[in-house]
Motif scaffolding. Structure first.
Motif, PDB file in Angstrom:
ATOM      1  N   ASP A 163       0.846  -1.185   0.000  1.00  0.00           N
ATOM      2  CA  ASP A 163       0.000   0.000   0.000  1.00  0.00           C
ATOM      3  C   ASP A 163       0.887   1.242   0.000  1.00  0.00           C
ATOM      4  OD1 ASP A 163      -2.159   1.649   0.016  1.00  0.00           O
ATOM      5  OD2 ASP A 163      -2.887   1.092   2.007  1.00  0.00           O
ATOM      6  N   ASP A 164       0.304   2.372  -0.426  1.00  0.00           N
ATOM      7  CA  ASP A 164       1.040   3.634  -0.433  1.00  0.00           C
ATOM      8  C   ASP A 164       1.448   4.013   0.982  1.00  0.00           C
ATOM      9  OD1 ASP A 164       0.518   3.696  -3.125  1.00  0.00           O
ATOM     10  OD2 ASP A 164      -1.171   5.092  -2.959  1.00  0.00           O
ATOM     11  N   ALA A 165       2.464   4.847   1.073  1.00  0.00           N
ATOM     12  CA  ALA A 165       2.891   5.352   2.368  1.00  0.00           C
ATOM     13  C   ALA A 165       1.782   6.188   2.994  1.00  0.00           C
ATOM     14  CB  ALA A 165       4.159   6.181   2.216  1.00  0.00           C
ATOM     15  N   GLU A 166       1.741   6.204   4.304  1.00  0.00           N
ATOM     16  CA  GLU A 166       0.697   6.954   5.004  1.00  0.00           C
ATOM     17  C   GLU A 166       0.776   8.448   4.720  1.00  0.00           C
ATOM     18  OE1 GLU A 166       0.975   6.059   9.095  1.00  0.00           O
ATOM     19  OE2 GLU A 166       0.290   3.977   8.898  1.00  0.00           O
ATOM     20  N   SER A 167       1.947   8.935   4.343  1.00  0.00           N
ATOM     21  CA  SER A 167       2.127  10.373   4.110  1.00  0.00           C
ATOM     22  C   SER A 167       1.738  10.801   2.702  1.00  0.00           C
ATOM     23  CB  SER A 167       3.587  10.765   4.347  1.00  0.00           C
ATOM     24  OG  SER A 167       4.442  10.049   3.465  1.00  0.00           O
ATOM     25  N   GLY A 183       6.393   7.969  -2.208  1.00  0.00           N
ATOM     26  CA  GLY A 183       5.783   6.994  -1.318  1.00  0.00           C
ATOM     27  C   GLY A 183       4.610   6.279  -1.941  1.00  0.00           C
ATOM     28  N   ARG A 184       4.442   6.420  -3.217  1.00  0.00           N
ATOM     29  CA  ARG A 184       3.315   5.825  -3.916  1.00  0.00           C
ATOM     30  C   ARG A 184       3.754   4.547  -4.632  1.00  0.00           C
ATOM     31  NH1 ARG A 184       1.287   7.190  -9.054  1.00  0.00           N
ATOM     32  NH2 ARG A 184      -0.893   6.662  -9.312  1.00  0.00           N
ATOM     33  N   VAL A 185       2.935   3.501  -4.535  1.00  0.00           N
ATOM     34  CA  VAL A 185       3.239   2.248  -5.217  1.00  0.00           C
ATOM     35  C   VAL A 185       3.128   2.461  -6.718  1.00  0.00           C
ATOM     36  CG1 VAL A 185       2.584  -0.168  -5.510  1.00  0.00           C
ATOM     37  CG2 VAL A 185       2.417   0.904  -3.260  1.00  0.00           C
ATOM     38  N   ARG A 186       4.144   2.007  -7.456  1.00  0.00           N
ATOM     39  CA  ARG A 186       4.183   2.163  -8.907  1.00  0.00           C
ATOM     40  C   ARG A 186       3.849   0.845  -9.601  1.00  0.00           C
ATOM     41  NH1 ARG A 186       4.634   7.747  -9.375  1.00  0.00           N
ATOM     42  NH2 ARG A 186       6.107   8.490  -7.798  1.00  0.00           N
ATOM     43  N   ASP A 187       3.536   0.961 -10.888  1.00  0.00           N
ATOM     44  CA  ASP A 187       3.252  -0.252 -11.651  1.00  0.00           C
ATOM     45  C   ASP A 187       4.479  -1.158 -11.721  1.00  0.00           C
ATOM     46  OD1 ASP A 187       4.534   1.704 -13.149  1.00  0.00           O
ATOM     47  OD2 ASP A 187       3.728   0.976 -15.039  1.00  0.00           O
ATOM     48  N   ARG A 188       5.672  -0.568 -11.796  1.00  0.00           N
ATOM     49  CA  ARG A 188       6.891  -1.387 -11.860  1.00  0.00           C
ATOM     50  C   ARG A 188       7.124  -2.149 -10.554  1.00  0.00           C
ATOM     51  NH1 ARG A 188       8.576   3.976 -12.309  1.00  0.00           N
ATOM     52  NH2 ARG A 188       9.550   4.876 -10.430  1.00  0.00           N
TER      53      ARG A 188
END
Length: 308
Positions: A163-167, A183-188
Motif C-alpha cells: 500500500d502507499d505510504a501513510e504520508s 511513497g506511492r506504489v508504482r506499476d513497476r
C-alpha cells in the motif's frame, strides 16, 4: 336738576341698525377661505382656459396628446406580444427538455442491455475455451488450463499486500495523490513482485482478485495502475498459489538477488514508507481469468535453412 351731557364721539342708535344686523352673513369673518373656495382657479389659468376654449380645444387635448397616446399604445403592444410569445414558448421548451430526457434514459437503458449481452457472450466464450482446453489438451489438459488461467484454483500459497505510504495523501485535498510522491506504489513495483513470484515457483497469481496469465500486462495510466486494462485501487493484494513456506523463501531469495539499481520490498518500506505485509496462507482461492485468450503454436518443419 340739569341733564348729563352726552359723551362726545358716542353715536346714538341708528333707526336701521336691526335691519343691517339681520342682513350680515354668518361666515363674514372667514372671507379668506370664502375667496379660496369661490375662486379655485387662478385668474391667469382662467384666461388661458378661456382662450383655449375659444380656439376649440381644451387643456386636456394639447398638441402633444396624440403622440403620447401612440407611444403608450406601442409600448403596450410590445409588452403584450412579448408576454404572449414567452407564454407560447414555455410549453415548447418543456416538451423539448422532456424529449431529451427520454432519449437519454432510453440510450442508457439500451447501453446497459448491450453491456449485459457483451458480458454474457464473454462468459459463454470463456466457457467454450475452457471446454476446448479440457478436450484438446490431452494428457496436459489440466496443466494447460491452469497456466492459461482458464480454471479457478484453490490451495496454499503466499499473500503479499502493498500500500502507499501513510504520508502520500497528507496535505492534499480529498485524498488526492501527487504524481511526484515517491511513497506511492508504482506499476513497476507490482511487476517486480509478480515476476518474482512466477520465478519463485508460483502456480497461479492474482492481483486484487484479477487472475494473471502469460499475456497479462501491468501498466499505469495517470495515477491508476491497470491490470489487463482494468484499473486497480490500493491496497494491492497479490496472491500466489504454491507451497507457502517454500514460495516465501524462494521469493525472499529472489529479492536479495535483485540488481543494485532495483529496490527490494524491504528497501521500499524503509526508504519511502511503502507499507508491505507478507504472510503464508493455508488456503487461497484464485478465480479464472476474465479475459481468456488462447493462442496456438505449431513446431517448425525441418528443411533447408532450418535448424532441427
Amino acid at each position: 336738576m340739569s341733564a348729563m351731557p352726552q359723551q362726545r364721539g358716542a353715536p346714538g342708535p341708528s333707526p336701521d341698525a336691526p335691519d343691517r344686523a339681520a342682513a350680515a352673513r354668518p361666515d363674514a369673518s372667514m372671507w379668506l377661505l370664502n375667496q379660496v373656495m369661490d375662486h379655485t382657479l387662478d385668474e391667469g389659468y382662467e384666461e388661458e382656459a378661456a382662450r383655449r376654449a375659444a380656439e376649440g380645444r381644451t387643456a386636456e387635448t394639447g398638441p402633444l396628446r396624440p403622440w403620447l397616446i401612440a407611444g403608450t399604445l406601442l409600448i403596450a403592444m410590445v409588452i403584450t406580444l412579448g408576454a404572449a410569445q414567452a407564454r407560447s414558448s414555455l410549453p415548447a421548451v418543456a416538451k423539448e427538455r422532456r424529449e431529451l430526457i427520454d432519449r437519454i434514459e432510453s440510450g442508457t437503458e439500451r447501453a446497459d442491455r448491450l453491456q449485459e449481452e457483451v458480458d454474457a457472450l464473454r462468459d459463454d466464450l470463456a466457457d467454450r475455451e475452457r471446454e476446448a482446453l479440457r478436450e484438446e489438451g490431452g494428457e496436459q489438459a489440466e496443466l494447460t488450463a491452469l497456466l492459461a488461467g482458464a480454471v479457478a484454483v484453490t490451495g496454499p500459497g503466499l499473500e503479499i499486500v502493498v500500500d502507499d505510504a501513510e504520508s502520500v495523501a497528507q496535505g492534499l485535498p480529498d485524498g488526492a495523490r501527487d504524481d511526484t510522491d515517491t511513497g506511492r506504489v508504482r506499476d513497476r513495483d507490482l511487476q517486480r513482485i509478480v515476476n518474482g513470484l512466477w520465478a519463485s515457483g508460483a502456480e497461479a497469481v492474482a492481483v486484487n482478485g484479477r487472475r494473471l496469465t502469460a499475456l497479462s500486462a501491468i501498466r499505469h495510466a495517470g495515477e491508476a495502475i491497470l491490470v489487463d486494462n482494468r484499473p486497480l485501487v490500493p491496497p494491492y493484494t497479490i496472491r500466489a498459489v504454491g507451497d507457502g513456506p517454500v514460495l516465501r523463501d524462494a521469493f525472499e531469495e529472489f529479492q536479495e538477488n535483485l540488481s543494485s539499481d532495483l529496490l527490494t520490498l524491504e528497501e521500499l518500506e524503509e526508504y519511502f514508507g511503502i507499507q508491505v505485509e507478507m504472510a503464508v496462507r493455508e488456503e487461497l482461492r484464485l478465480p479464472a481469468s476474465a479475459g481468456l485468450t488462447l493462442r496456438t503454436a505449431e513446431p517448425l518443419q525441418t528443411g533447408e535453412g532450418n535448424t532441427p
